[in-house]
Design an enzyme around this catalytic site. Structure first.
Site, PDB file in Angstrom:
ATOM      1  N   ASP A   1       0.814  -1.217   0.000  1.00 45.70           N
ATOM      2  CA  ASP A   1       0.000   0.000   0.000  1.00 45.70           C
ATOM      3  C   ASP A   1       0.843   1.261   0.000  1.00 45.70           C
ATOM      4  OD1 ASP A   1      -1.606  -2.249   1.015  1.00 45.70           O
ATOM      5  OD2 ASP A   1      -3.190  -0.749   1.099  1.00 45.70           O
TER       6      ASP A   1
ATOM      7  N   ASP B   1     -11.371  33.044 -38.133  1.00 46.32           N
ATOM      8  CA  ASP B   1     -10.628  31.805 -37.940  1.00 46.32           C
ATOM      9  C   ASP B   1     -11.470  30.747 -37.216  1.00 46.32           C
ATOM     10  OD1 ASP B   1      -8.567  30.029 -37.632  1.00 46.32           O
ATOM     11  OD2 ASP B   1      -7.587  31.137 -36.016  1.00 46.32           O
TER      12      ASP B   1
ATOM     13  N   GLY C   1      -8.767  25.121 -39.375  1.00 48.59           N
ATOM     14  CA  GLY C   1      -9.892  25.779 -40.024  1.00 48.59           C
ATOM     15  C   GLY C   1      -9.699  25.891 -41.511  1.00 48.59           C
TER      16      GLY C   1
END
Lengths: 529, 424
Positions: free
Chosen positions: A36, A291, A427
């Site tokens: 652990d 844009d 774009g």
């Protein structure tokens, strides 16, 4: 019983570690087997701390179980002596909690100088988020005391913690905004707070608790117990940040009136920029530029914790003008809040799941242009060729970069917008490529390059079991004819996968077994290319 | 001889991983396997964070998750999961690993594995829980689980079986080296496929490549009458020479590799120059500490402490003898180590993933010991890499110079407010 490959949240004891590692003079001791102890490593590696993480495993071995021995008192004494903490938080692990030992008594028998809090975090009922929130609330309840309010307007910032998602940068951003407003910060907690700081939490005028996951319970307690108002919203995005600042000023001014102090003025917006002269965020103008026209058609899918899922959906929709294809959260305890917050944004049901396969399946079905998710979604999306932006925990070494990358405030809005812009497809350039080919960007499918090998590995891996079922349900194998395949090749590579999938779906629905150029043309016509 | 060596034993309050860590390399080594861990969210979280699960498209390991409802069940129901794994991954073998919670729940693993096992798909129980097994130690359990599937070699089959998982490139090196020395090779345990396990019998010579496999070696000696090579482990020019010479001797061959050793030391002269007289401290981590300390000592460094999690006086006899005079600690206490480190001021600390950055933060030159588990440092071919690993940190810190102002780490430790002096 289910097979787990990956978890969105850490364990309860990891949550305990996050609180202990955040607070000054506090140490966690885990009564647990050696294994652990791995959480220590997560802290040391991800946050690259120059000090030891504030947690120690008091090792339980098989021999201890057989002989009934327990190292805990000795470990407590050792921690007490070596580190002289003010408080030691003792917590059991998933295995030792089954032993139903009286840790209160054992811990008390150690006779240490530090305060001891045995935190009953049952790991079978509680995961990381519930454990951090639960423990932090208990500590605030335990230590906060009535205090005279500061003479000047002041706030506490509740919620930033060790290994929080971009928590350090968020805190810097909140500090910057408070400085600009001329508001004092009384205490930040748990990040960096001592127990003395927790005591004087009620000296602040109000609490800022931006995260649903951590700090909410503490703020609510301080509100009921000490009458401290709280600002619970997360300033994610420009509009929410503005509204948040205005509300903060309004709340402080109403308190100023009550306390007979001078009212604050909202400074000009440029005052919030880095140089005090510029736009505080580039997003409002950027989103309106030509844009960004193509972004208004883009669909985004968002999956994460509660705070970021809600904040990011609203930001993408309201401020970048994107469409929302769907959203989900892995924090089942916050599902109602997320659902309510996103009611106006979602056309379909909010996905609430802790299994990444469910998320991968929904992404595959919707095929969005952008996924904002965890590192697991980033991974799932690689084989779907869907761009991804990581917006929520669990944190990964890549979320601990050196540069200032907050999620909150004006600064955070710019960071997220940049992330969206650089992750998604272009774009105007995209239109050119769409029309005229691949601009030489296409990968040679037979090239033995490392990148394409990695891609093959990912692609070779069938995804979630869910998608296999889907395939089985289809009406038999679909075959691409040579002319169909040739036509498919002419489609720009970065949308080809999507077109292929959509066409196959279309063909299956229409009962075509061979996809010819004709079928592809029909599909493009039907589905809008 | 080694019985005179003093080993200090402490309380084991140190940092380290549990036995499940071995899944990280073994699932890659045994290519037709699946590792199923019966465990909790903790086990899954550990594997996810420490084995970098996300970078793998489809790991051949997973956790059968014990949730609250399962706690009251007498025996876990794994049949459906086994079927799912069989359908999705088509493994030749499934290793069923134990973990802490089912151990506490007293799940009867042996019977469970047997009930799930079939001739076409064996399910093998591997004890690996953090209550008993640390880090690389559980590889020993995996290899023991494989033993029934190693064919019995006839009495006249005198060949070597290399013991311990090494990657394919290292395996090829050892195969070739053995051939050159005229040593017949029966194979490797583990082999790269479950279906390709080596035959082992009374004349087999077992040559351990990794220092954490004491139990499987002893068992093969007991059950099959195989001879276990007692030598140095093949790390560094010194270890590699001893390993091959001693192995050859077991085949009745007298081999002198002194020239080869000398040449290998000469090749790494630039490293041994850096290491000469340097104080090196091992804090304990992956059980490779004994041979690593022996190598770095022979390379000219002073080993000021060699701590490790487990020492077997018989299996490690030669390494222990070579470390005579060095402070040896089993199951160390990290708090005590820190105090000693502050006093001794070693030039290099070999430490765990959890403690190395903080040690560097205290101004020491420290290096991740875990890295040694994942580097090709075996045999003649690994000599350069091995030496370079010890000197890289020293050279890097030398090149960068010390951190000259507390300001450079200000704000990094969430709980700490660094007070930075005002200049001027």
């Amino acid at each position: 019983m289910r097979l787990a490959y990956w978890m969105y949240q850490g364990t309860a004891h990891h949550g305990v570690g996050r609180i202990a590692n955040s607070l000054q003079g506090v140490h966690a001791v885990f009564h647990a087997p050696q294994g652990d102890d791995y959480i220590n490593t997560i802290f040391a590696m991800l946050e690259r701390t120059p000090d030891f993480p504030q947690m120690t495993t008091s090792v339980v071995t098989g021999r201890d179980l057989a002989q009934g021995t327990i190292l805990l008192p000795q470990t407590l004494q050792q921690v007490d002596e070596a580190l002289k903490p003010n408080l030691i938080i003792v917590s059991a692990s998933c295995s030792t909690v089954l032993l139903q030992e009286d840790l209160e008594r054992t811990a008390a028998s150690a006779g240490v100088k530090a305060d001891i809090l045995v935190y009953d975090a049952n790991p079978y009922r509680m995961e990381e988020v519930a454990a951090t929130e639960g423990l932090f609330t208990i500590l605030v309840q335990r230590y906060a005391h009535e205090h005279i309010r500061t003479p000047q307007p002041s706030v506490n910032i509740l919620g930033p913690a060790s290994l929080g998602f971009h928590a350090r940068a968020d805190l810097v951003c909140l500090r910057r905004m408070m400085a600009t407003l001329g508001v004092q910060i009384n205490v930040v907690a748990p990040w960096g707070a001592s127990l003395k700081d927790l005591e004087r939490l009620p000296a602040a005028w109000l609490n800022i608790a931006p995260y649903r996951e951590l700090g909410l319970g503490a703020a609510q307690f301080l509100e009921t117990q000490f009458g401290m108002p709280a600002l619970y919203d997360a300033p994610i995005g420009v509009k929410p940040t503005l509204a948040w600042l205005r509300q903060l000023v309004e709340m402080l001014n109403s308190l100023a009136e009550q306390f007979g102090a001078k009212a604050l003025n909202m400074p000009p917006l440029t005052a919030f920029s880095l140089d005090g002269l510029s736009a505080p965020s580039g997003v409002p103008w950027f989103a309106r530029t030509a844009d960004m026209e193509s972004f208004s058609n883009k669909k985004a899918y968002v999956f994460g914790d509660a705070t970021r899922t809600v904040g990011i959906v609203k930001f993408l929709h309201d401020e970048l003008g994107m469409k929302i294809a769907g959203a989900g959260t892995y924090l089942t305890q916050h599902k109602d809040w997320v659902r309510e917050q996103l009611a106006a944004y979602l056309s379909n049901e909010l996905l609430v799941t802790e299994e990444f396969q469910d998320v991968a399946q929904q992404i595959e079905q919707t095929m969005p242009d952008l996924v904002c998710g965890t590192h697991m979604e980033r991974h799932s999306c690689r084989k779907l060729d869907v761009p991804t932006l990581v917006i929520a925990s669990p944190t990964h070494i890549e979320d601990h970069l050196l540069s200032y990358r907050p999620m909150l405030g004006f600064d955070g809005a710019d960071v997220i917008a940049d992330g969206v812009y650089t992750s998604t497809k272009l774009g105007l350039e995209k239109h050119l490529i769409d029309l005229f080919g691949d601009a030489g960007l296409e990968y040679d499918e037979n090239a033995p390059a490392e990148a394409s090998q990695a891609r093959d590995q990912v692609e070779a891996a069938p995804s979630a079991p869910a998608s296999q079922t889907e395939k089985k349900d289809a009406a038999g194998p679909l075959v691409w004819s040579p002319d169909g395949e040739a036509m498919l090749k002419k489609i720009p590579f970065f949308v080809r996968g999507k077109v292929k999938k959509n066409t196959e779906k279309f063909a299956a629905e229409r009962g075509f077994t061979v996809i010819t150029a004709e079928v592809l043309r029909k599909a493009k016509e039907e589905l809008g290319g | 001889m080694s019985s005179q060596i003093t080993i200090i034993r402490e309380d084991g309050t140190y940092f380290g991983f549990c036995g499940l860590a071995c899944v990280g390399w073994l699932y890659q080594k045994i290519k037709d396997s699946f590792f199923l861990i019966l465990g909790t969210h903790t086990c899954a979280h550990f594997l996810q964070n420490m084995l970098g699960v996300m970078i793998f498209a489809r790991p051949r390991f997973g956790v059968a998750l014990i949730e609250e409802a399962d706690l009251s069940k007498h025996q876990p129901e794994l049949r459906d999961l086994i079927n799912e794994i069989q359908a999705d991954h088509k493994p030749s073998v499934i290793f069923l690993l134990s973990s802490c919670s089912p151990e506490v729940m007293k799940v009867e693993f042996e019977g469970l594995a047997q009930s799930l096992s079939s001739a076409e798909l064996p399910v093998l129980y591997v004890p690996a829980s953090g209550l008993e097994y640390i880090f690389s130690q559980a590889e020993d359990s995996v290899l023991q689980a494989l033993l029934p599937f190693c064919p019995q070699a006839p009495a006249d089959d005198k060949r070597v079986v290399f013991l311990g998982s090494v990657n394919d490139a290292i395996a090829d090196d050892f195969l070739q080296e053995a051939q050159e020395l005229g040593i017949p090779v029966a194979g490797f345990l583990p082999a790269d496929h479950f279906t390709n396990l080596p035959p082992i019998g009374p004349s087999t010579i077992l040559a351990p490549l990794q220092p954490y496999l004491a139990k499987v070696a002893a068992r093969l000696n007991r059950e099959r009458g195989a001879t276990v090579l007692s030598s140095l482990f093949p790390f560094g020019p010194d270890g590699t020479r001893a390993f091959w010479e001693d192995l050859a001797a077991l085949f009745g061959k007298k081999v002198d590799l002194s020239q080869r050793e000398k040449a290998a030391w000469e090749r790494i002269a630039e490293h041994t120059e850096v290491l000469r007289g340097k104080k090196v401290f091992f804090t304990a981590d992956n059980l490779m500490e004994l041979p690593l300390a022996r190598f770095v000592r022979h390379a000219g460094a002073e080993v000021v402490e060699c701590s490790t999690t487990y020492i077997n006086r018989r299996f490690h006899a030669r390494e222990l003898a070579a470390l005579e005079g060095v402070k040896l600690v089993e199951q160390p206490n990290f708090d005590r180590q820190l105090k000693d480190i502050a006093q001794i001021k070693p030039d290099l600390v070999i430490s765990t993933l959890a403690t190395t950055n903080p040690l560097i933060g205290q101004g020491f030159v420290a290096k991740w010991s875990t890295e040694f588990t994942f580097m090709q440092i075996h045999g003649w071919a690994g000599v350069g890499t091995l030496a370079g690993m010890f000197t890289r940190s020293l050279k890097r810190h030398q090149q960068l110079g010390p951190l000259d102002d507390a300001a450079w780490t200000a704000g990094l430790m969430p709980s700490k407010r660094t007070i930075v002096k005002v200049e001027g």
